[in-house]
Design a protein around this motif. Structure first.
Motif, PDB file in Angstrom:
ATOM      1  N   ARG A 212     -14.494   8.399  46.082  1.00  0.00           N
ATOM      2  CA  ARG A 212     -15.661   8.730  45.242  1.00  0.00           C
ATOM      3  C   ARG A 212     -15.652   7.848  44.004  1.00  0.00           C
ATOM      4  NH1 ARG A 212     -19.692  12.280  44.948  1.00  0.00           N
ATOM      5  NH2 ARG A 212     -20.601  12.548  42.886  1.00  0.00           N
ATOM      6  N   ARG A 213     -16.773   7.077  43.798  1.00  0.00           N
ATOM      7  CA  ARG A 213     -16.802   6.040  42.777  1.00  0.00           C
ATOM      8  C   ARG A 213     -18.049   6.182  41.893  1.00  0.00           C
ATOM      9  NH1 ARG A 213     -15.053   1.060  46.893  1.00  0.00           N
ATOM     10  NH2 ARG A 213     -13.528   2.302  48.061  1.00  0.00           N
ATOM     11  N   PRO A 214     -18.098   7.215  41.064  1.00  0.00           N
ATOM     12  CA  PRO A 214     -19.277   7.396  40.208  1.00  0.00           C
ATOM     13  C   PRO A 214     -19.353   6.337  39.124  1.00  0.00           C
ATOM     14  CG  PRO A 214     -17.586   9.003  39.660  1.00  0.00           C
ATOM     15  CD  PRO A 214     -17.096   8.264  40.863  1.00  0.00           C
ATOM     16  N   VAL A 215     -20.582   5.973  38.762  1.00  0.00           N
ATOM     17  CA  VAL A 215     -20.833   5.068  37.639  1.00  0.00           C
ATOM     18  C   VAL A 215     -21.633   5.838  36.605  1.00  0.00           C
ATOM     19  CG1 VAL A 215     -22.011   2.967  36.883  1.00  0.00           C
ATOM     20  CG2 VAL A 215     -20.756   2.992  39.050  1.00  0.00           C
ATOM     21  N   LEU A 216     -21.146   5.852  35.368  1.00  0.00           N
ATOM     22  CA  LEU A 216     -21.782   6.616  34.306  1.00  0.00           C
ATOM     23  C   LEU A 216     -22.594   5.708  33.398  1.00  0.00           C
ATOM     24  CD1 LEU A 216     -19.878   8.793  35.358  1.00  0.00           C
ATOM     25  CD2 LEU A 216     -19.346   9.392  32.991  1.00  0.00           C
ATOM     26  N   SER A 217     -23.686   6.238  32.887  1.00  0.00           N
ATOM     27  CA  SER A 217     -24.473   5.548  31.864  1.00  0.00           C
ATOM     28  C   SER A 217     -24.011   6.027  30.489  1.00  0.00           C
ATOM     29  CB  SER A 217     -25.956   5.867  32.034  1.00  0.00           C
ATOM     30  OG  SER A 217     -26.227   7.207  31.617  1.00  0.00           O
ATOM     31  N   PRO A 218     -24.309   5.285  29.424  1.00  0.00           N
ATOM     32  CA  PRO A 218     -23.975   5.771  28.082  1.00  0.00           C
ATOM     33  C   PRO A 218     -24.563   7.142  27.790  1.00  0.00           C
ATOM     34  CG  PRO A 218     -24.551   3.450  27.993  1.00  0.00           C
ATOM     35  CD  PRO A 218     -24.859   3.911  29.388  1.00  0.00           C
ATOM     36  N   ASP A 219     -25.793   7.390  28.246  1.00  0.00           N
ATOM     37  CA  ASP A 219     -26.422   8.687  27.987  1.00  0.00           C
ATOM     38  C   ASP A 219     -25.691   9.822  28.691  1.00  0.00           C
ATOM     39  OD1 ASP A 219     -28.446   7.596  26.375  1.00  0.00           O
ATOM     40  OD2 ASP A 219     -29.732   7.198  28.090  1.00  0.00           O
ATOM     41  N   ASP A 220     -25.096   9.546  29.860  1.00  0.00           N
ATOM     42  CA  ASP A 220     -24.339  10.586  30.562  1.00  0.00           C
ATOM     43  C   ASP A 220     -23.268  11.177  29.659  1.00  0.00           C
ATOM     44  OD1 ASP A 220     -25.772  10.198  32.915  1.00  0.00           O
ATOM     45  OD2 ASP A 220     -24.282   8.856  33.786  1.00  0.00           O
ATOM     46  N   THR A 221     -22.611  10.301  28.912  1.00  0.00           N
ATOM     47  CA  THR A 221     -21.517  10.736  28.044  1.00  0.00           C
ATOM     48  C   THR A 221     -22.024  11.258  26.704  1.00  0.00           C
ATOM     49  OG1 THR A 221     -19.971   9.197  29.077  1.00  0.00           O
ATOM     50  CG2 THR A 221     -19.434   9.945  26.849  1.00  0.00           C
ATOM     51  N   ALA A 222     -22.914  10.517  26.060  1.00  0.00           N
ATOM     52  CA  ALA A 222     -23.339  10.867  24.708  1.00  0.00           C
ATOM     53  C   ALA A 222     -24.143  12.160  24.680  1.00  0.00           C
ATOM     54  CB  ALA A 222     -24.143   9.722  24.092  1.00  0.00           C
ATOM     55  N   ALA A 223     -24.994  12.395  25.682  1.00  0.00           N
ATOM     56  CA  ALA A 223     -25.775  13.637  25.713  1.00  0.00           C
ATOM     57  C   ALA A 223     -24.863  14.831  25.902  1.00  0.00           C
ATOM     58  CB  ALA A 223     -26.818  13.578  26.832  1.00  0.00           C
ATOM     59  N   MET A 224     -23.819  14.674  26.697  1.00  0.00           N
ATOM     60  CA  MET A 224     -22.870  15.764  26.905  1.00  0.00           C
ATOM     61  C   MET A 224     -22.095  16.068  25.624  1.00  0.00           C
ATOM     62  SD  MET A 224     -19.932  16.044  29.829  1.00  0.00           S
ATOM     63  CE  MET A 224     -19.059  14.609  29.188  1.00  0.00           C
ATOM     64  N   ALA A 225     -21.688  15.019  24.899  1.00  0.00           N
ATOM     65  CA  ALA A 225     -20.962  15.228  23.645  1.00  0.00           C
ATOM     66  C   ALA A 225     -21.824  15.971  22.633  1.00  0.00           C
ATOM     67  CB  ALA A 225     -20.510  13.884  23.077  1.00  0.00           C
ATOM     68  N   LEU A 226     -23.094  15.594  22.538  1.00  0.00           N
ATOM     69  CA  LEU A 226     -24.005  16.287  21.617  1.00  0.00           C
ATOM     70  C   LEU A 226     -24.184  17.742  22.037  1.00  0.00           C
ATOM     71  CD1 LEU A 226     -27.241  15.033  20.008  1.00  0.00           C
ATOM     72  CD2 LEU A 226     -27.363  17.087  21.412  1.00  0.00           C
ATOM     73  N   THR A 227     -24.303  17.995  23.334  1.00  0.00           N
ATOM     74  CA  THR A 227     -24.497  19.361  23.811  1.00  0.00           C
ATOM     75  C   THR A 227     -23.293  20.229  23.475  1.00  0.00           C
ATOM     76  OG1 THR A 227     -25.918  18.557  25.594  1.00  0.00           O
ATOM     77  CG2 THR A 227     -24.998  20.757  25.852  1.00  0.00           C
ATOM     78  N   LYS A 228     -22.085  19.712  23.640  1.00  0.00           N
ATOM     79  CA  LYS A 228     -20.894  20.496  23.311  1.00  0.00           C
ATOM     80  C   LYS A 228     -20.854  20.833  21.827  1.00  0.00           C
ATOM     81  CE  LYS A 228     -19.025  20.890  27.347  1.00  0.00           C
ATOM     82  NZ  LYS A 228     -18.921  22.210  27.997  1.00  0.00           N
ATOM     83  N   LEU A 229     -21.260  19.898  20.973  1.00  0.00           N
ATOM     84  CA  LEU A 229     -21.322  20.207  19.543  1.00  0.00           C
ATOM     85  C   LEU A 229     -22.352  21.303  19.288  1.00  0.00           C
ATOM     86  CD1 LEU A 229     -21.123  16.636  18.030  1.00  0.00           C
ATOM     87  CD2 LEU A 229     -19.433  18.447  17.750  1.00  0.00           C
ATOM     88  N   GLY A 230     -23.479  21.236  19.989  1.00  0.00           N
ATOM     89  CA  GLY A 230     -24.517  22.235  19.803  1.00  0.00           C
ATOM     90  C   GLY A 230     -24.090  23.624  20.211  1.00  0.00           C
ATOM     91  N   GLU A 231     -23.174  23.718  21.173  1.00  0.00           N
ATOM     92  CA  GLU A 231     -22.721  25.040  21.589  1.00  0.00           C
ATOM     93  C   GLU A 231     -21.446  25.469  20.883  1.00  0.00           C
ATOM     94  OE1 GLU A 231     -22.711  24.417  25.802  1.00  0.00           O
ATOM     95  OE2 GLU A 231     -20.574  23.917  25.876  1.00  0.00           O
ATOM     96  N   GLY A 232     -21.047  24.715  19.832  1.00  0.00           N
ATOM     97  CA  GLY A 232     -20.017  25.226  18.944  1.00  0.00           C
ATOM     98  C   GLY A 232     -18.724  24.482  18.850  1.00  0.00           C
ATOM     99  N   ALA A 233     -18.565  23.336  19.510  1.00  0.00           N
ATOM    100  CA  ALA A 233     -17.303  22.618  19.445  1.00  0.00           C
ATOM    101  C   ALA A 233     -16.976  22.215  18.009  1.00  0.00           C
ATOM    102  CB  ALA A 233     -17.342  21.377  20.334  1.00  0.00           C
ATOM    103  N   VAL A 234     -15.708  22.356  17.636  1.00  0.00           N
ATOM    104  CA  VAL A 234     -15.265  21.983  16.286  1.00  0.00           C
ATOM    105  C   VAL A 234     -14.204  20.891  16.309  1.00  0.00           C
ATOM    106  CG1 VAL A 234     -15.900  24.181  15.223  1.00  0.00           C
ATOM    107  CG2 VAL A 234     -13.615  23.910  16.218  1.00  0.00           C
TER     108      VAL A 234
END
Length: 816
Positions: free
Chosen positions: A329-351
């Motif tokens: 299995r060889r997924p290729v990620l885009s920058p948005d794949d990572t950055a949108a997830m990081a923003l979402t985790k902050l929005g749900e409370g990550a410190v």
């Protein structure tokens, strides 16, 4: 690393989930998104056990049920994983400085036991295995360190990092006396390396992770084993303010003494599926911290786990900074794949914003010989008893910083977020998460907006995510949020807007701006300066930036190129052109005069911040930057890209760059270098032949070593280039095949599983003459490839499409 029992799933295909209720052209938001934030948040209290510590200089690190504190102030750090033993030690310092320039404050790293004691009783802490020097460099440059000692680490290493001899000696990962004796010796060796480098000694090591993804239960296992390991760490001298344990994979997490940490990935090489994965829960705002605990209906599969973790802060240590690729299995990620997830985790409370990986690398060579005389390889493989096959050497991970230190595009997108956390994280950390009254009904719901707020009293931030990997969300028409605060509701914006598909952003609420209150802005905060007082925002493409001020007369706002209007006791500024010039100034009697910059998203990607000549300054540069005291190192693949804008302007003269006018508020400099044109000489010496792909218990097995005896082979020569002209040369190899390897002087330098994207290699590791070997790809191979990389079922290809030499130009700006 690796999250969730999904990696052991037996199914080869995951049924496609029908995404509900929208068209790609857009979806109307059914009324305002209402978020009730009127009640006070949960009380702040100490953990149920002692944690934290004081340094000899008197600095105090502490933790409560909501967030970390440094010297009494809330602290929301960025943590990034970088494996020292997977990178040449001569290059560590530069790479640590790059991480710091990208906003990382804590460097986390595994100590892979097999890298240090592959032969029993023979510890090796030299060269790129020199843990002590690596941590010293972190401390020298003002970075904290979080050391992940295992003993089992995973990290895609052979045996999860446990040496072969240890597996033969008896039971592992439990309170077996023989195993614990070996572990105690290992811990004491680590302690010797870190003597004087712990926080209590004035050093940078503030945390230790115990074990990893540990879910065993039974006598001498489970929480009992974790607590035993922790007592052994303290007895060995590894006494740090914080001890962490990973909390996914049905983890055994003690009720005291250890802090649970979490993560999430955009895709997974461990999945058995040969198709696209269903919508990922990490792009939804939920109160559920464990990814595998989120059901398809976005409800918790085990509410007891949520209850167990509610009295701990939400700390992430394995947000996927990218993703490795396995043979099957060889997924290729885009920058948005990572950055949108990081923003979402902050929005749900990550410190804590913690990434695995932030920096890629290359597996070191093994030291033990197999019966055939070849050295043992140190990667996870089915041949060594693991459930996945990983490349022998390459561990780029598609991370923000790659296997050869390349700043991948995702670096810039994450840097925007990290600059925000550096300047505003202290205010964000104590804020309580509030969810809308109406949330998505499940992972297939694309009609309901994905929104959350973090609020403390009247102030807060609104988080919006309209991005989902592999499943484009519709343009969100008629979007408006009503945030209900103790003083009354705030409508954002005053009139509904369209949030474009793929957008993810943060809007401030009731931000203090020099004594005035910015009620909201439909633009994202990036950074601030105190002298001169400046706020930097960027406008997401397709979302018109509007600034709404409360209790401020229009006469106090100077925005000559925008529209300023008054309505309902508020002043609105819109129709604002983006750029490096001041968009508006707030001149309020009795308060600070504040300048506001509104950048485009592309300009925001080029923003940096550092101290020069004793003052914090903003930089604007398309180049890759990293910093030393009163020095700016710049690297670019474009000879004309060595440009740096500095604000506020320098009073000193500089060396290495020359003045180049100005760009808005930024004083511009450039370095003039001559472009270099280098063409590689490529000669094919053998055609390739493919064998049928064999199946293991669950997945396709990586071809054995002998398969390369009939790989396609090319000899490559790169003419020498005068070192002063470039900072280094990369080789871009665009090929189609199954697997590729590069050998220099008969030594395997690195390797790659084909995934459709060009493969980059640092020529400073290979020299000028080397060999490329490519195994042909069969169209019937049972492996997952991204859509653009797939070939016809009956095809068999080993094709070298192009070989491109990529100069990276480098210059250093120094203050005189």
């Amino acid at each position: 690393m690796r999250i969730g029992p999904c990696r052991l799933a037996l199914a080869f295909l995951i049924p496609t989930i029908a995404l509900a209720n929208s068209e790609s052209t857009g979806a109307d938001t059914p009324g305002k998104v209402v978020i009730d934030a009127r009640e006070r948040g949960a009380a702040v209290h100490d953990l149920a056990f002692a944690a934290g510590g004081r340094s000899p200089a008197g600095h105090v690190l502490s933790i409560n049920n909501r967030y970390f504190s440094l010297d009494g102030a809330p602290f929301l750090p960025v943590m990034g994983e970088f494996h020292y033993s997977r990178y040449p030690e001569a290059e560590w310092e530069r790479e640590i400085l790059k991480m710091k320039a990208g906003g990382v404050e804590i460097v986390s790293t595994y100590v892979f036991w097999i890298h240090h004691e592959e032969v029993e009783g023979q510890f090796d802490w030299s060269g790129q295995r020199d843990l002590r020097r690596f941590v010293e460099l972190c401390g020298r440059h003002g970075m904290y360190a979080w050391v992940r000692v295992g003993p089992w680490a995973h990290g895609e290493t052979r045996n999860g990092g446990l040496p072969d001899w240890l597996l033969r000696s008896g039971p592992t990962r439990q309170n077996d006396p023989g195993y614990l004796a070996h572990v105690d010796r290992f811990f004491r060796e680590i302690s010797k390396q870190l003597t004087g480098l712990l926080w209590r000694d004035g050093g940078p090591v503030i945390g230790v992770q115990v074990e990893n993804e540990y879910s065993a239960r039974g006598p001498g296992k489970g929480e009992e084993h974790i607590l035993t390991l922790q007592r052994m760490l303290r007895a060995a001298g590894l006494d740090t303010p914080f001890y962490s344990v990973t909390a996914w994979d049905n983890a055994a997490v003690p009720a005291k003494d250890a802090i649970p940490v979490f993560g999430g990935y955009a895709d997974g090489f461990w999945w058995r599926s040969l198709g696209e994965l269903p919508p990922n829960a990490n792009y939804f705002f939920t109160p559920i911290r464990c990814e595998e605990n989120v059901g398809d209906d976005l409800r918790s599969k085990r509410p007891d786990l949520d209850a167990r973790y509610k009295d701990y802060p939400f700390i992430t240590s394995e947000l996927g900074g990218g993703m490795a690729q396995s043979y099957h299995r060889r997924p290729v990620l885009s920058p948005d794949d990572t950055a949108a997830m990081a923003l979402t985790k902050l929005g749900e409370g990550a410190v804590v914003d913690g990434y695995y990986m932030f920096h890629g690398g290359t597996n070191p060579d093994g030291k033990l010989s197999n019966p055939d005389g070849k050295l043992t390889t140190l990667q996870e493989s089915q041949a060594s008893g693991s459930v996945n096959d990983l490349p022998v050497k390459g561990y780029d991970f598609q991370a923000p910083l790659g296997e050869f230190g390349q700043m991948h595009p995702v670096f810039s997108d994450l840097k925007i977020l990290h600059l925000f956390l550096h300047d505003f994280g202290a205010g964000l950390a104590p804020m309580t998460v509030r969810f809308p009254a109406r949330i998505p009904s499940g992972k297939a719901d694309t009609a309901t907006p994905r929104v959350a707020a973090r609020v403390a009293g009247e102030r807060g931030f609104l988080f919006i995510n309209n991005y989902q990997r592999n499943y484009p969300l519709p343009n969100r028409k008629n979007f408006q949020v009503e945030l209900q605060l103790p003083s009354g509701p705030v409508d954002m914006p005053r009139r509904a807007v369209t949030v474009p598909s793929g957008a993810y952003t943060i809007w401030p609420v009731n931000l203090d701006v020099g004594g005035a209150t910015l009620r909201y802005a439909t633009a994202q905060l990036v950074a601030q300066l105190d002298d001169p007082a400046t706020l930097v925002f960027f406008a997401w493409p397709g979302i018109a930036a509007e600034f709404a001020f409360d209790g401020t007369g229009a006469k106090f706002i100077d925005a000559p190129h925008a529209r300023v209007t008054s309505e309902g006791g508020r002043v609105f500024v819109d129709r604002i052109p983006t750029g490096a010039a001041v968009a508006m100034r707030i001149r309020r009697p009795g308060g600070k005069n504040i300048a506001i910059l509104l950048l485009s998203r592309e300009e925001a990607r080029q923003v940096w911040k550092t101290e020069l000549a004793g003052k914090q300054r903003l930089l604007l540069s398309p180049a890759q930057l990293w910093f030393e005291p009163d020095q700016i190192h710049a690297r670019s693949r474009d000879a004309a890209g060595l440009r740096v804008g500095i604000f506020p302007a320098l009073e000193q003269q500089v060396q290495g760059f020359v003045p180049d006018g100005s760009d808005g508020v930024f004083q511009s400099y450039c370095a003039r270098v001559q472009p270099v044109s280098v063409a590689a000489e490529v000669r094919q010496v053998r055609e390739g032949k493919a064998d049928p792909v064999k199946m293991g218990t669950e997945t396709a097995v990586m071809p054995p070593e002998e398969a390369f005896s009939h790989a396609a082979v090319w000899k490559i020569h790169v003419p020498a280039v005068e070192a002063s002209q470039t900072g280094g040369l990369l080789l871009g190899i665009d090929y189609v095949g199954d697997m590729a390897r590069v050998y220099a002087r008969d030594r395997l330098v690195t390797d790659d599983f084909y995934h459709g994207a060009p493969w980059e290699i640092g020529l400073w590791r290979t020299g000028t003459d080397f060999e490329l070997q490519v195994l042909p790809l069969r169209g019937d191979a049972p492996i997952y490839l991204p859509p653009g990389a797939r070939i016809a079922p009956g095809a068999e290809l080993a094709v070298l499409k192009s070989v491109r030499v990529i100069p990276e130009y480098e210059a250093t700006l120094r203050l005189r």
